[in-house]
Write an enzyme that holds these catalytic residues in place. Structure first.
Site, PDB file in Angstrom:
ATOM      1  N   LYS A 285       0.832  -1.203   0.000  1.00  0.00           N
ATOM      2  CA  LYS A 285       0.000   0.000   0.000  1.00  0.00           C
ATOM      3  C   LYS A 285       0.876   1.266   0.000  1.00  0.00           C
ATOM      4  CE  LYS A 285      -3.750  -2.434   2.480  1.00  0.00           C
ATOM      5  NZ  LYS A 285      -4.618  -2.403   3.688  1.00  0.00           N
TER       6      LYS A 285
ATOM      7  N   TYR B 247     -12.305  -2.780  -3.005  1.00  0.00           N
ATOM      8  CA  TYR B 247     -12.826  -2.750  -1.637  1.00  0.00           C
ATOM      9  C   TYR B 247     -14.358  -2.690  -1.593  1.00  0.00           C
ATOM     10  CZ  TYR B 247      -8.221  -2.328   0.607  1.00  0.00           C
ATOM     11  OH  TYR B 247      -6.949  -2.565   1.084  1.00  0.00           O
TER      12      TYR B 247
ATOM     13  N   PHE C  59     -15.204   3.225   7.918  1.00  0.00           N
ATOM     14  CA  PHE C  59     -13.817   3.467   7.521  1.00  0.00           C
ATOM     15  C   PHE C  59     -13.631   3.490   6.004  1.00  0.00           C
ATOM     16  CE2 PHE C  59     -14.238  -1.136   8.230  1.00  0.00           C
ATOM     17  CZ  PHE C  59     -13.731  -1.658   7.042  1.00  0.00           C
TER      18      PHE C  59
ATOM     19  N   ARG D   5      -1.158 -14.404   4.011  1.00  0.00           N
ATOM     20  CA  ARG D   5      -1.898 -13.734   5.102  1.00  0.00           C
ATOM     21  C   ARG D   5      -1.113 -13.843   6.421  1.00  0.00           C
ATOM     22  NH1 ARG D   5      -6.591 -10.540   4.357  1.00  0.00           N
ATOM     23  NH2 ARG D   5      -7.389 -11.291   6.359  1.00  0.00           N
TER      24      ARG D   5
ATOM     25  N   THR E  69      -5.108  -7.851  10.664  1.00  0.00           N
ATOM     26  CA  THR E  69      -5.521  -6.568  10.073  1.00  0.00           C
ATOM     27  C   THR E  69      -5.059  -5.372  10.902  1.00  0.00           C
ATOM     28  OG1 THR E  69      -7.441  -7.658   9.124  1.00  0.00           O
ATOM     29  CG2 THR E  69      -7.518  -5.259   9.239  1.00  0.00           C
TER      30      THR E  69
ATOM     31  N   ARG F  15       2.960  -6.589   9.295  1.00  0.00           N
ATOM     32  CA  ARG F  15       2.229  -5.569  10.065  1.00  0.00           C
ATOM     33  C   ARG F  15       2.730  -5.497  11.500  1.00  0.00           C
ATOM     34  NH1 ARG F  15      -3.675  -7.292   7.554  1.00  0.00           N
ATOM     35  NH2 ARG F  15      -3.688  -5.859   5.770  1.00  0.00           N
TER      36      ARG F  15
ATOM     37  N   ASN G  82      -1.784  -0.064   7.408  1.00  0.00           N
ATOM     38  CA  ASN G  82      -1.276  -1.414   7.709  1.00  0.00           C
ATOM     39  C   ASN G  82      -0.485  -2.052   6.570  1.00  0.00           C
ATOM     40  OD1 ASN G  82      -3.355  -2.097   6.048  1.00  0.00           O
ATOM     41  ND2 ASN G  82      -4.519  -3.278   7.563  1.00  0.00           N
TER      42      ASN G  82
ATOM     43  N   HIS H 116      -1.821  -5.476   1.503  1.00  0.00           N
ATOM     44  CA  HIS H 116      -3.064  -6.214   1.292  1.00  0.00           C
ATOM     45  C   HIS H 116      -2.729  -7.623   0.817  1.00  0.00           C
ATOM     46  CE1 HIS H 116      -7.040  -7.380  -0.192  1.00  0.00           C
ATOM     47  NE2 HIS H 116      -6.397  -7.869  -1.246  1.00  0.00           N
TER      48      HIS H 116
ATOM     49  N   GLU I  62      -9.678 -10.731  -7.389  1.00  0.00           N
ATOM     50  CA  GLU I  62      -8.700  -9.639  -7.273  1.00  0.00           C
ATOM     51  C   GLU I  62      -7.602  -9.754  -8.326  1.00  0.00           C
ATOM     52  OE1 GLU I  62      -9.329  -8.828  -2.478  1.00  0.00           O
ATOM     53  OE2 GLU I  62      -7.475  -9.755  -3.154  1.00  0.00           O
TER      54      GLU I  62
END
Ligand code: DAT
Ligand code: MG
Length: 151
Positions: A9, A49, A57, A85, A91, A102, A112, A115, A126
């Site tokens: 990100k 998203y 948010f 993950r 998250t 993270r 964070n 993704h 995706e």
């Protein structure tokens, strides 16, 4: 074999962490089959998203993900979705295990860093959203016999 969609990100890019983040996935044994650097449009971000539309948010999330360049990756490996993950961490970085991306580099949920797709259906959706089929590269990794038991 499984495929997953990873995004470094804008905070990860701005903080100069792209190399560190890519390194962790590579070191784990996940194989890069696609990579691109881009500033996501609001339309692309909204599609990515869409599941979060309407949540408090959501507007901040769209502003954040479109605020600068991101590094988008397609990774492949056995159990790639869950492996990625786990490498990314929970998250909320406050809850993410030390040793995860993270957990090592983040402190707030809205910044964070990374993704990762959360399941096989999401991953397929995706990957199709961020990559054209011809942008995914088929290649032999010569070290695979030392990384994968069956290859
Ligand atoms: P993840 O990115 O771990 O898959 P998610 O899909 O539930 O998490 O949410 C997408 C992103 O939205 C997440 O990375 C950060 C943001 N987000 C999620 N829940 C949030 C919350 N309660 N407050 C602020 N931002 C949140
Ligand atoms: Mg998610």
């Amino acid at each position: 074999m499984e495929r997953t969609l990873i995004i470094v990100k804008p905070d990860g890019v701005q903080r100069g962490l792209t190399g560190e983040i890519v390194r962790r996935f590579e070191a784990r044994g996940l194989r890069i089959i696609g990579m691109k650097f881009m500033i996501p449009s609001r339309e692309l971000a909204a599609r990515h998203y869409a599941v979060h539309e309407g949540k408090p948010f959501y507007p901040g999330l769209i502003d954040y993900i479109t605020s600068g360049p991101v590094l988008v990756m397609a990774l492949e490996g056995p159990g790639a979705i869950e492996a990625a993950r786990n490498t990314i961490g929970k998250t909320n970085p406050v809850e993410a295990a030390a040793g995860s991306i993270r957990g090592d580099f983040g402190i707030t949920i809205g910044r964070n860093l990374v993704h990762g797709s959360d399941g096989p259906e999401t991953a397929a959706k995706e990957l199709a959203l961020w990559f054209e089929p011809h942008e995914l590269v088929n290649w032999q990794r010569d070290t695979d016999r030392w990384i994968l038991e069956d290859n």
